[in-house]
Design an enzyme around this catalytic site. Sequence first.
Site, PDB file in Angstrom:
ATOM      1  N   GLU A 177       0.846  -1.196   0.000  1.00  0.00           N
ATOM      2  CA  GLU A 177       0.000   0.000   0.000  1.00  0.00           C
ATOM      3  C   GLU A 177       0.884   1.250   0.000  1.00  0.00           C
ATOM      4  OE1 GLU A 177      -3.262   2.171   2.971  1.00  0.00           O
ATOM      5  OE2 GLU A 177      -1.876   0.650   3.737  1.00  0.00           O
ATOM      6  N   LYS A 207      -9.399   2.531  -2.843  1.00  0.00           N
ATOM      7  CA  LYS A 207      -9.824   2.041  -1.538  1.00  0.00           C
ATOM      8  C   LYS A 207     -11.190   2.600  -1.169  1.00  0.00           C
ATOM      9  CE  LYS A 207      -8.274   1.690   3.281  1.00  0.00           C
ATOM     10  NZ  LYS A 207      -7.239   2.127   4.255  1.00  0.00           N
ATOM     11  N   CYS A 224      -5.145  -2.241   3.242  1.00  0.00           N
ATOM     12  CA  CYS A 224      -4.975  -1.928   4.663  1.00  0.00           C
ATOM     13  C   CYS A 224      -6.031  -2.645   5.500  1.00  0.00           C
ATOM     14  CB  CYS A 224      -5.003  -0.418   4.871  1.00  0.00           C
ATOM     15  SG  CYS A 224      -4.569   0.120   6.546  1.00  0.00           S
TER      16      CYS A 224
END
Length: 559
Positions: free
Chosen positions: A313, A379, A433
């Site tokens: 990430e 995301k 995440c």
Amino acid sequence: MGAVVKLINQLGLVRMTVSSAGRWRAALIAVTAGAVSALAFAPFFLTPLLLFTLPLLLWLTEAGEVEQSPGLEPDRNLIGRGAWCGWWFGFGIHTAGLYWIGNAFLVQAEAFAWLLPFAMVLLPAGLALFHAVALAVVAAVQGPPLFRVLALAAAIGVSEWLRGTIFTGFPWNVLGYALTQPIELMQFVGVVGIYGLTVLTVLVFATPLAVLARGLDPAKRETTRKAVVRIGLLTVLPLIVSWSYGAWALSQTMPANNESVRLLIVQPSINQKDKFDPQKWNRIFLDHVALTRTALAKGKSGSDTTRIVFWPEAALPFLALREQSVSDRIAAMLPNQTFLVTGLLRAEQVKGKSPKSVEVFNSAVVYDAVGKAISIYDKHHLVPFGEYLPFQEVLEAIGLEQLTRQRGGFSTGEVEGRHMSLPGLGQALMMICYEAIFPSYATSDQVRPELLINLTNDAWFGDSSGPPQHFHQSRVRAVEQGIPLLRVANNGISGAIDARGRILRDIALDGIGVIDINLPRPISPTIYSKIENSLAALMLVILFGSIIIIGCKFRTLTD
């Protein structure tokens, strides 16, 4: 036998002492029990401690009588005591379990260190409200120990699901994770899910002392027999069933790896503070390139082998898609039939607004061998106060900013975008995440993926229990779905995990290296992947139904 009976009767005295403790002594007992309970999670897994901490919750919320009839006791003082003790228990378990979040405020200490005391109090305090409500409900249900154990399991089961769902949800260290180690016990999550496992955890660990604290009379064998049967049914039997199922599941033959696809997981261990320094962005990029080049040169691959490289990430902490030099360097790095999946920042002009008005996304991008971006996932589930602020414009106007310091905060992507088609591999499901801690993010109502991918950073949290907890919860997603998972972390823990949760290869925290492995294959769809939380919901219905039936039956007999 006499010594055992004496010890058990002493336990009854402890129960009475706890149940009659004053307001602040009860708070001290509750917060200590909560803090100790946090040791049941990764990386410690001292799960047997719950045998002591969960019964304390029952005793703290008892009316104090030795014998009580089963039913509701809507006593305001008792319900208030339950909420009070439940809040302190929740505050203890979340303060001890989430202490590592404080490290994120020290990455840029000059800007955020002053917020550390507030964050370390307000977050556990807010999460503790779920426990407060659960224990208020438990306090309203009085009766024999086993009756109240059922109420505790039902109340905590519902509250943990609510904690992971409402107000964007934060299902970190749901109590059921305490029953996912060793790996044999972890397999049962593929049947009932983590919330179903939470209900079992309460039943298994709250029952023994709760039942025994009622006391045993050696002259009454029937009392002893009933106690043994109850402990066996709610503690020993579930553990035997879970362990046996897990041992059977782990003994099954796994599908052969896909030899035509090689997966390379790159862990560079970049200091998080460096990612905020534009002067270091080029070096960060070149560090990723150097590790990848070396691994590709050493790796084995045939002419028909597809290789997919994974960077973490925000591996590129800048708007890399706008830099042609980045695409050129990636093209020079990747041989034919090789692709790169990387985390980066991406900007897009807001439709209908000025050219200067842009949305910034935390994205995962797939590059082909000529450096072209062929697939993008933005995301969807952003971290509050980390990637955005609630009431963003208002709080920014008074000088506050989220930890990533992105002006305006990150924008939310489309949840459907996490389904990505990777060349040579097929369907994969991307989680960036902490999206990996949400069971719903690993489920798919589209084509069943071949692989779960978790790109994450975790460099925010240093050498703490945060990364091992995150890694373990990601493993559980693989077992729930029966699908292998790749965890690609900036500074660890990275790993390749098979569909049963076994760690095939990993790189330790703060390690630098590359995992080069053939693609593991999924197993048959698990029960949980087909019906999701239906079994957990059924378990809760049975518990609540049992409480109502027992209470009504007793009332009928006494009227």
